[in-house]
Motif scaffolding. Structure first.
Motif, short mmCIF file in Angstrom:
data_model
loop_
_atom_site.label_atom_id
_atom_site.label_comp_id
_atom_site.label_asym_id
_atom_site.label_seq_id
_atom_site.Cartn_x
_atom_site.Cartn_y
_atom_site.Cartn_z
N SER A 39 0.89 -1.34 -0.16
CA SER A 39 0.06 -0.16 -0.01
C SER A 39 0.85 0.96 0.08
O SER A 39 2.05 1.31 0.49
CB SER A 39 -0.95 -0.08 1.39
N GLY A 41 0.63 5.83 0.17
CA GLY A 41 0.25 6.66 1.40
C GLY A 41 1.24 6.68 2.58
O GLY A 41 2.41 6.41 2.50
N SER A 42 0.70 7.41 3.88
CA SER A 42 1.66 7.64 4.83
C SER A 42 1.71 6.50 5.96
O SER A 42 2.56 6.30 6.72
CB SER A 42 1.34 8.97 5.62
N SER A 43 0.35 5.85 6.03
CA SER A 43 0.20 4.89 7.06
C SER A 43 1.18 3.81 7.22
O SER A 43 1.73 3.67 8.10
CB SER A 43 -1.45 4.37 7.18
N PRO A 44 1.60 3.08 5.85
CA PRO A 44 2.51 2.03 6.06
C PRO A 44 3.85 2.27 6.01
O PRO A 44 4.67 1.57 6.21
CB PRO A 44 1.88 1.27 4.51
N ASP A 71 -1.36 0.24 -5.78
CA ASP A 71 -1.59 1.70 -6.74
C ASP A 71 -0.29 2.52 -6.57
O ASP A 71 0.61 2.35 -5.89
CB ASP A 71 -2.90 2.51 -6.20
N ARG A 73 0.83 6.78 -7.81
CA ARG A 73 0.51 8.30 -8.29
C ARG A 73 1.15 8.26 -9.62
O ARG A 73 2.25 7.80 -10.17
CB ARG A 73 0.81 9.29 -7.31
N ASN A 83 4.60 6.38 -4.37
CA ASN A 83 4.45 5.41 -3.24
C ASN A 83 5.82 4.22 -3.58
O ASN A 83 6.26 3.82 -2.54
CB ASN A 83 3.21 4.40 -3.66
N GLY A 139 -4.46 0.48 2.60
CA GLY A 139 -4.82 1.53 3.54
C GLY A 139 -6.29 1.82 3.31
O GLY A 139 -7.13 1.27 2.39
N LEU A 140 -6.82 2.95 3.98
CA LEU A 140 -8.02 3.53 3.80
C LEU A 140 -8.03 4.96 3.73
O LEU A 140 -7.56 5.48 4.82
CB LEU A 140 -9.03 2.78 5.00
N HIS A 145 -11.76 5.28 0.46
CA HIS A 145 -11.09 4.82 -0.95
C HIS A 145 -10.05 3.99 -0.44
O HIS A 145 -9.51 4.07 0.67
CB HIS A 145 -10.51 5.74 -1.63
N THR A 146 -9.76 2.83 -1.11
CA THR A 146 -8.71 2.02 -0.98
C THR A 146 -7.97 1.96 -2.27
O THR A 146 -8.25 2.13 -3.13
CB THR A 146 -8.99 0.79 -0.13
N ALA A 147 -6.52 1.77 -2.03
CA ALA A 147 -5.61 1.75 -3.42
C ALA A 147 -6.22 2.91 -4.11
O ALA A 147 -6.04 4.06 -3.31
CB ALA A 147 -5.99 0.76 -4.20
N ARG A 175 -4.22 8.54 -11.38
CA ARG A 175 -3.49 7.23 -10.52
C ARG A 175 -3.87 6.12 -11.32
O ARG A 175 -4.46 5.95 -12.36
CB ARG A 175 -4.24 7.21 -9.22
N LYS A 198 -10.00 8.39 10.44
CA LYS A 198 -10.40 7.39 9.30
C LYS A 198 -11.78 6.46 10.15
O LYS A 198 -12.00 5.75 9.28
CB LYS A 198 -9.27 6.24 9.48
O1 LIG Z 1 -1.75 5.76 -2.87
C1 LIG Z 1 -2.15 5.85 -1.83
O2 LIG Z 1 -2.36 6.89 -1.31
C2 LIG Z 1 -2.72 4.82 -1.25
O3 LIG Z 1 -2.64 3.64 -1.83
C3 LIG Z 1 -3.89 5.15 -0.67
O4 LIG Z 1 -5.06 4.26 -0.77
C4 LIG Z 1 -3.91 5.03 0.87
O5 LIG Z 1 -3.77 3.92 1.48
C5 LIG Z 1 -4.99 6.09 1.65
O6 LIG Z 1 -5.24 7.07 0.78
C6 LIG Z 1 -4.66 6.19 2.91
O7 LIG Z 1 -3.45 7.09 2.79
P1 LIG Z 1 -2.77 7.55 4.32
O8 LIG Z 1 -2.13 6.18 4.86
O9 LIG Z 1 -1.73 8.46 3.97
O10 LIG Z 1 -3.93 8.02 5.37
#
Ligand SMILES: O=C(O)[C@H](O)[C@@H](O)[C@H](O)[C@H](O)COP(=O)(O)O
Length: 245
Positions: A39, A41-44, A71, A73, A83, A139-140, A145-147, A175, A198
């Motif tokens: 995944s 984003g920032s969470s992982p 996914d 960008r 990512n 993530g979410l 949304h996810t991915a 994306r 979230k």
């Molecule tokens: O490319 C991305 O941003 C992720 O794949 C996306 O689906 C992400 O998991 C969510 O947007 C949560 O993002 P955060 O972890 O940054 O809140």
């Protein structure tokens, strides 16, 4: 569907890291390799840094791990929004992962071509149409949304087992995303969600009536039925039922 709810994000990350190690070990033992879709984003980021830490790095046969992206960008791989770049810094470089083990989206191509090429790379890797990742990390977003399966986008209804480009009108950006049918072929799927922002999205996905246009992450229902949610208490606080089903 299993819920793993912990008071703080650190406990969530450690539990998910232990889960990652277990799934990876099981896949390598059974199939000689572990194919994981990361995944973004920032969470992982903290999860990847934890997996690359001295405490965890010895627990996985990293030379047998193959990395994909759920996914990406539509930005260069040198962009802070990439990512791939986030995973490269947090995971691939610290673990000296060989480039042959990493399948990144070629964002030098126009989005539609990048998506087609990525789908072909996945098919070639699995040497079959029924590409099955051993684990998909997701993530979410706070809009559920996810991915890059965003609300009210055509890709939500795409039955292709593959990868598609998605145009996000609000941000005026493209994306590239794995489709829900491809994600759902995974042997196991793990959501990592933490933070109060979230909480409503988590409740929408897990407890609201099905409405994939508004709550795209409801599309995630793997044939293996192996979906684990790793949540901190803040992200789970709107759930009426915190028991696994
Ligand atoms: O490319 C991305 O941003 C992720 O794949 C996306 O689906 C992400 O998991 C969510 O947007 C949560 O993002 P955060 O972890 O940054 O809140």
């Amino acid at each position: 569907m299993k819920l793993h709810v912990f008071p703080g994000a650190d406990e969530v990350l450690r539990t998910l890291a232990d889960y990652f190690v277990a799934v990876a070990s099981q896949a390598v033992a059974a199939r000689g390799r572990f194919a994981v879709a990361l995944s973004g984003g920032s969470s992982p980021k903290k999860l990847y840094e934890l997996l690359a830490s001295p405490e965890y790095r010895e627990k996985v046969a990293w030379e047998q791990v193959y990395f994909f992206f759920g996914d990406e960008r539509n930005v260069p791989q040198t962009s802070p929004d990439s990512n791939y770049l986030m995973a490269k810094k947090a995971l691939f470089e610290p673990l000296a992962i060989r480039s042959a083990q990493v399948f990144a989206v070629d964002t030098r191509l126009p989005p539609a071509e990048a998506a087609t090429q990525y789908a072909l790379a996945i098919e070639e890797f699995f040497e079959e149409k029924k590409a099955r990742f051993d684990l998909v990390l997701l993530g979410l977003g706070d809009n559920a949304h996810t991915a890059s399966l965003f609300p009210h986008t055509p890709v939500l209804h795409d039955t292709t087992v593959g990868v598609k480009e998605v145009f996000l009108p609000e941000q005026q950006v493209f994306r590239i995303t794995m489709t829900a049918p491809l994600l759902n072929q995974a042997r196991a799927i793990a959501f990592l969600v933490y933070g109060a922002s979230k909480a409503l999205a988590v409740q929408q996905i897990l407890e609201f009536d099905r409405d994939i246009e508004q709550y795209p992450a409801q599309l995630i229902a793997p044939s293996s039925d192996e979906v684990d949610w790793f949540l901190d208490a803040a992200a789970a606080k709107e759930l009426k039922n915190q028991q696994s089903s």
